[in-house]
Design a protein around this motif. Sequence first.
Motif, PDB file in Angstrom:
ATOM      1  N   GLY A 144      56.510  38.301  12.846  1.00  0.00           N
ATOM      2  CA  GLY A 144      56.094  39.146  13.957  1.00  0.00           C
ATOM      3  C   GLY A 144      54.680  38.874  14.424  1.00  0.00           C
ATOM      4  N   ASP A 145      54.350  39.409  15.594  1.00  0.00           N
ATOM      5  CA  ASP A 145      53.012  39.266  16.153  1.00  0.00           C
ATOM      6  C   ASP A 145      51.972  39.933  15.242  1.00  0.00           C
ATOM      7  OD1 ASP A 145      54.341  38.127  18.249  1.00  0.00           O
ATOM      8  OD2 ASP A 145      53.910  39.722  19.697  1.00  0.00           O
ATOM      9  N   ALA A 146      50.824  39.274  15.082  1.00  0.00           N
ATOM     10  CA  ALA A 146      49.687  39.830  14.336  1.00  0.00           C
ATOM     11  C   ALA A 146      50.113  40.416  12.993  1.00  0.00           C
ATOM     12  CB  ALA A 146      48.981  40.891  15.179  1.00  0.00           C
ATOM     13  N   GLU A 147      50.928  39.672  12.251  1.00  0.00           N
ATOM     14  CA  GLU A 147      51.522  40.189  11.020  1.00  0.00           C
ATOM     15  C   GLU A 147      50.829  39.705   9.759  1.00  0.00           C
ATOM     16  OE1 GLU A 147      55.931  39.617   9.373  1.00  0.00           O
ATOM     17  OE2 GLU A 147      55.891  40.897  11.152  1.00  0.00           O
ATOM     18  N   VAL A 148      50.019  38.641   9.850  1.00  0.00           N
ATOM     19  CA  VAL A 148      49.427  38.083   8.638  1.00  0.00           C
ATOM     20  C   VAL A 148      47.925  37.887   8.809  1.00  0.00           C
ATOM     21  CG1 VAL A 148      51.575  36.929   7.957  1.00  0.00           C
ATOM     22  CG2 VAL A 148      49.895  35.682   9.328  1.00  0.00           C
ATOM     23  N   ASP A 149      47.235  37.870   7.672  1.00  0.00           N
ATOM     24  CA  ASP A 149      45.789  37.633   7.665  1.00  0.00           C
ATOM     25  C   ASP A 149      45.452  36.149   7.542  1.00  0.00           C
ATOM     26  OD1 ASP A 149      45.306  40.358   7.785  1.00  0.00           O
ATOM     27  OD2 ASP A 149      45.090  40.572   5.613  1.00  0.00           O
ATOM     28  N   VAL A 150      46.361  35.387   6.956  1.00  0.00           N
ATOM     29  CA  VAL A 150      46.105  33.967   6.700  1.00  0.00           C
ATOM     30  C   VAL A 150      47.357  33.157   7.018  1.00  0.00           C
ATOM     31  CG1 VAL A 150      45.339  32.250   5.013  1.00  0.00           C
ATOM     32  CG2 VAL A 150      44.629  34.639   4.750  1.00  0.00           C
ATOM     33  N   VAL A 151      47.158  32.029   7.678  1.00  0.00           N
ATOM     34  CA  VAL A 151      48.211  31.022   7.832  1.00  0.00           C
ATOM     35  C   VAL A 151      47.693  29.733   7.202  1.00  0.00           C
ATOM     36  CG1 VAL A 151      49.552  29.600   9.429  1.00  0.00           C
ATOM     37  CG2 VAL A 151      49.134  32.002   9.963  1.00  0.00           C
ATOM     38  N   ALA A 171      48.377  31.316  16.196  1.00  0.00           N
ATOM     39  CA  ALA A 171      47.520  32.379  16.730  1.00  0.00           C
ATOM     40  C   ALA A 171      48.311  33.666  16.956  1.00  0.00           C
ATOM     41  CB  ALA A 171      46.878  31.911  18.038  1.00  0.00           C
ATOM     42  N   ARG A 172      49.567  33.544  17.364  1.00  0.00           N
ATOM     43  CA  ARG A 172      50.386  34.735  17.634  1.00  0.00           C
ATOM     44  C   ARG A 172      50.588  35.576  16.378  1.00  0.00           C
ATOM     45  NH1 ARG A 172      55.432  36.225  16.730  1.00  0.00           N
ATOM     46  NH2 ARG A 172      56.099  34.167  15.967  1.00  0.00           N
TER      47      ARG A 172
END
Length: 285
Positions: A144-151, A171-172
């Motif tokens: 989902g959008d803005a779901e994680v702190d780190v990729v 970024a999404r």
Amino acid sequence: MIHEDPRAYLLGMEGAALLRAFTGHHDREFVRARLAEVRRILDTPMDPVDVERAGAVEGYGLWAASYDGEDNGAFPLDTPVLTEVLDGIAPGPALDAAAGTGRLTRLLLDRGHRVTAVDSSPDMLGHNPADDTRVGDLRALPVGDAEVDVVVCGLALTHVPDLDPVFAEFARVLRPGGHLVLSEVHPDAVARGSVPTVRGRGNRPMRLVTHEHLLGDYLRAALAAGLELRRFTEPVPPPAPPREASTDPGPWDVWPWSLAAMVPEATRAATGGRPAMLVAHWRRG
């Protein structure tokens, strides 16, 4: 189909070494030795091989069972930098994009992150230690959008033709202030033949489809996605020790060959001091 003539690789390495000599890096004796080696290569019978291209899903599916048990020269180069960057990021929800068997997943888990692992290869994901694994594409992440702190994403982007949609997806899914940590084969190394090899059905030789993205391609894609660069590192392998040239890399009907040992001085001159990886850290504004 890729037509691989071993002489083409060897002469390419000699040519790169001679270009460096032409710009002042080596002396007369080095040039004479290289030209003599070129003549020897041209006089040595070497049988070419036609190699098929494998997509990422097929290629990594074939590679999955043995991937963790193989030595990978990229890991000693990028792991210290990745470790240093990740040590500075507080634990939280994280995404390992193109997670494979889980090398970066383990780095995240060891630091207390809650990891979602996404990969297009179910076979690779079957070896991943994350509790939450999802089959998916980098250009349409099942997150989902803005779901994680780190990729995090490692050794995957050379297999996609266009970086823009991938960085847009990174970024999404990141929250504002979130981190993207990327490790990839350097375009210089790709140009020198650092392209994964696998054996397909019937033992046929195959190379994974690989794209030579320039450093500027990564930077432009990240900027377009609204990501701010925090660190950009180009790890260089340690210098290879001097050694005598090998005249026999093994039977010519056995592929892939170990060709660099046939021209060790040319290889040292062509690749010495040149980066093999890139490791970058971006932050979403």
